[in-house]
Design an enzyme around this catalytic site. Structure first.
Site, PDB file in Angstrom:
ATOM      1  N   ASN A   9       2.746  41.388  22.691  1.00  0.00           N
ATOM      2  CA  ASN A   9       1.733  41.339  21.633  1.00  0.00           C
ATOM      3  C   ASN A   9       2.332  40.590  20.450  1.00  0.00           C
ATOM      4  O   ASN A   9       3.170  41.134  19.736  1.00  0.00           O
ATOM      5  CB  ASN A   9       1.346  42.779  21.253  1.00  0.00           C
ATOM      6  CG  ASN A   9       0.365  42.819  20.097  1.00  0.00           C
ATOM      7  OD1 ASN A   9      -0.140  41.790  19.651  1.00  0.00           O
ATOM      8  ND2 ASN A   9       0.095  44.031  19.604  1.00  0.00           N
ATOM      9  N   TRP A  10       1.908  39.369  20.286  1.00  0.00           N
ATOM     10  CA  TRP A  10       2.499  38.522  19.245  1.00  0.00           C
ATOM     11  C   TRP A  10       2.013  38.896  17.841  1.00  0.00           C
ATOM     12  O   TRP A  10       2.533  38.384  16.846  1.00  0.00           O
ATOM     13  CB  TRP A  10       2.204  37.040  19.526  1.00  0.00           C
ATOM     14  CG  TRP A  10       2.922  36.471  20.701  1.00  0.00           C
ATOM     15  CD1 TRP A  10       3.684  37.155  21.616  1.00  0.00           C
ATOM     16  CD2 TRP A  10       2.963  35.102  21.102  1.00  0.00           C
ATOM     17  NE1 TRP A  10       4.182  36.287  22.550  1.00  0.00           N
ATOM     18  CE2 TRP A  10       3.753  35.018  22.264  1.00  0.00           C
ATOM     19  CE3 TRP A  10       2.392  33.921  20.597  1.00  0.00           C
ATOM     20  CZ2 TRP A  10       4.005  33.810  22.924  1.00  0.00           C
ATOM     21  CZ3 TRP A  10       2.628  32.719  21.250  1.00  0.00           C
ATOM     22  CH2 TRP A  10       3.433  32.667  22.401  1.00  0.00           C
ATOM     23  N   LYS A  11       0.985  39.691  17.752  1.00  0.00           N
ATOM     24  CA  LYS A  11       0.418  40.108  16.453  1.00  0.00           C
ATOM     25  C   LYS A  11       0.116  38.852  15.599  1.00  0.00           C
ATOM     26  O   LYS A  11      -0.185  37.802  16.156  1.00  0.00           O
ATOM     27  CB  LYS A  11       1.354  41.100  15.759  1.00  0.00           C
ATOM     28  CG  LYS A  11       1.706  42.279  16.692  1.00  0.00           C
ATOM     29  CD  LYS A  11       2.413  43.416  16.024  1.00  0.00           C
ATOM     30  CE  LYS A  11       2.690  44.511  17.056  1.00  0.00           C
ATOM     31  NZ  LYS A  11       3.349  45.694  16.486  1.00  0.00           N
ATOM     32  N   GLU A 100      -2.399  49.316  14.806  1.00  0.00           N
ATOM     33  CA  GLU A 100      -2.583  48.539  13.576  1.00  0.00           C
ATOM     34  C   GLU A 100      -4.070  48.285  13.317  1.00  0.00           C
ATOM     35  O   GLU A 100      -4.519  48.234  12.178  1.00  0.00           O
ATOM     36  CB  GLU A 100      -1.780  47.231  13.659  1.00  0.00           C
ATOM     37  CG  GLU A 100      -0.288  47.506  13.509  1.00  0.00           C
ATOM     38  CD  GLU A 100       0.615  46.608  14.316  1.00  0.00           C
ATOM     39  OE1 GLU A 100       0.182  45.521  14.740  1.00  0.00           O
ATOM     40  OE2 GLU A 100       1.785  46.996  14.535  1.00  0.00           O
ATOM     41  N   GLY A 237       6.282  44.173  21.030  1.00  0.00           N
ATOM     42  CA  GLY A 237       5.936  43.490  19.778  1.00  0.00           C
ATOM     43  C   GLY A 237       7.034  42.516  19.389  1.00  0.00           C
ATOM     44  O   GLY A 237       7.146  41.422  19.952  1.00  0.00           O
ATOM     45  N   GLY A 238       7.879  42.932  18.458  1.00  0.00           N
ATOM     46  CA  GLY A 238       8.919  42.059  17.901  1.00  0.00           C
ATOM     47  C   GLY A 238       9.716  41.272  18.930  1.00  0.00           C
ATOM     48  O   GLY A 238       9.914  40.061  18.778  1.00  0.00           O
TER      49      GLY A 238
END
Ligand code: 13P
Length: 253
Positions: A9-11, A100, A237-238
């Protein structure tokens, strides 16, 4: 056999050029990786880069997902993106219910029910995220919270629809904090979740659902977390923003 999945998930990260660069690096890193049968690798760039991502990953082992979607078919919803828009650029999967989105954009279980329904009606597979807050875990309400999130947003679905749902358990206290759930904590919750699906639907169906863990998964802890019998992969994520780290996590599955 249920699918093993590593999804990134690159956000809200990566411009168009950065997206191209990261995909190029990922293709290189993953070229020599032999994925086992029923193992999938997914990336979720931001909306404006989805078309580029689906084009650049054609005929590779990388699939592309969106990070969100609006519940309506179309209409006067300025700034929103529909399911049909996603499928029109080659996207087959959408992440819904990320913490989020729930926290910063007030997404409720009721809204998520609508989004899940719209996604499935449009033949989009859903990565459905849920998970407890730190205070829920501290007060030992984490099982109750997770049960109600799943009940409220998913348990109205028919068995055949559940086949298009991937679950992603993401305890909010572990997201972006570096404080991952222990492999045992993840296993305990995943087994509980599978049990819920077994009682609501059937053991047979529960055994086919992929349940991903998300929250500070890194190259140094992925293998241990993925080794647990009810953990079928991760939502990253990160660490998904660095080709080497994400590939190392893919190799751990
Ligand atoms: P981190 O891996 O950065 O903790 O994020 C997890 C996540 O929110 C994936 O959706």
């Amino acid at each position: 056999m249920r699918q093993k999945i590593v999804a990134g998930n690159w956000k809200m990260n990566n411009t168009l050029d950065e997206t191209k660069k990261l995909i190029k690096e990922l293709k290189k890193e993953l070229k020599s990786v032999k994925l086992k049968k029923d193992t999938r690798v997914i990336i979720a760039p931001t909306f404006v880069n989805l078309l580029t991502a689906t084009k650049k990953t054609k005929k590779t082992k990388i699939e592309v997902a969106a990070q969100n979607m609006h519940q309506a078919k179309n209409g006067a919803y300025t700034g929103e993106i529909s399911a049909e828009m996603l499928t029109s650029v080659g996207v087959k999967t959408v992440i819904l219910g990320h913490s989020e989105r729930r926290t910063y954009f007030n997404e409720t279980d009721k809204l998520l029910t609508e989004k899940v329904n719209t996604a499935l009606e449009n033949n989009l597979e859903v990565i459905f995220c849920f998970g407890e807050q730190l205070e829920d875990r501290n007060s030992e309400n984490h099982f109750k919270v997770v049960e109600s999130q799943l009940k409220n947003a998913l348990f109205h679905l028919k068995s055949e629809d559940i086949k298009n749902i991937i679950l992603a358990y993401e305890p909010v206290w572990a997201i972006g904090t570096g404080q991952t759930a222990s492999a045992d904590q993840a296993q305990e919750m995943h087994a509980f979740i599978r049990g819920l699906f077994a009682s609501e639907y059937s053991q047979e169906l529960a055994d086919t659902i992929s349940i991903l863990y998300g929250g500070s998964v890194k190259p140094n802890n992925a293998e241990e977390i993925f080794s647990k019998p009810d953990v079928d992969g991760g939502l990253i994520g990160g660490a998904s923003l660095k080709a080497k780290d994400f590939s190392a996590i893919v190799k751990a599955i």
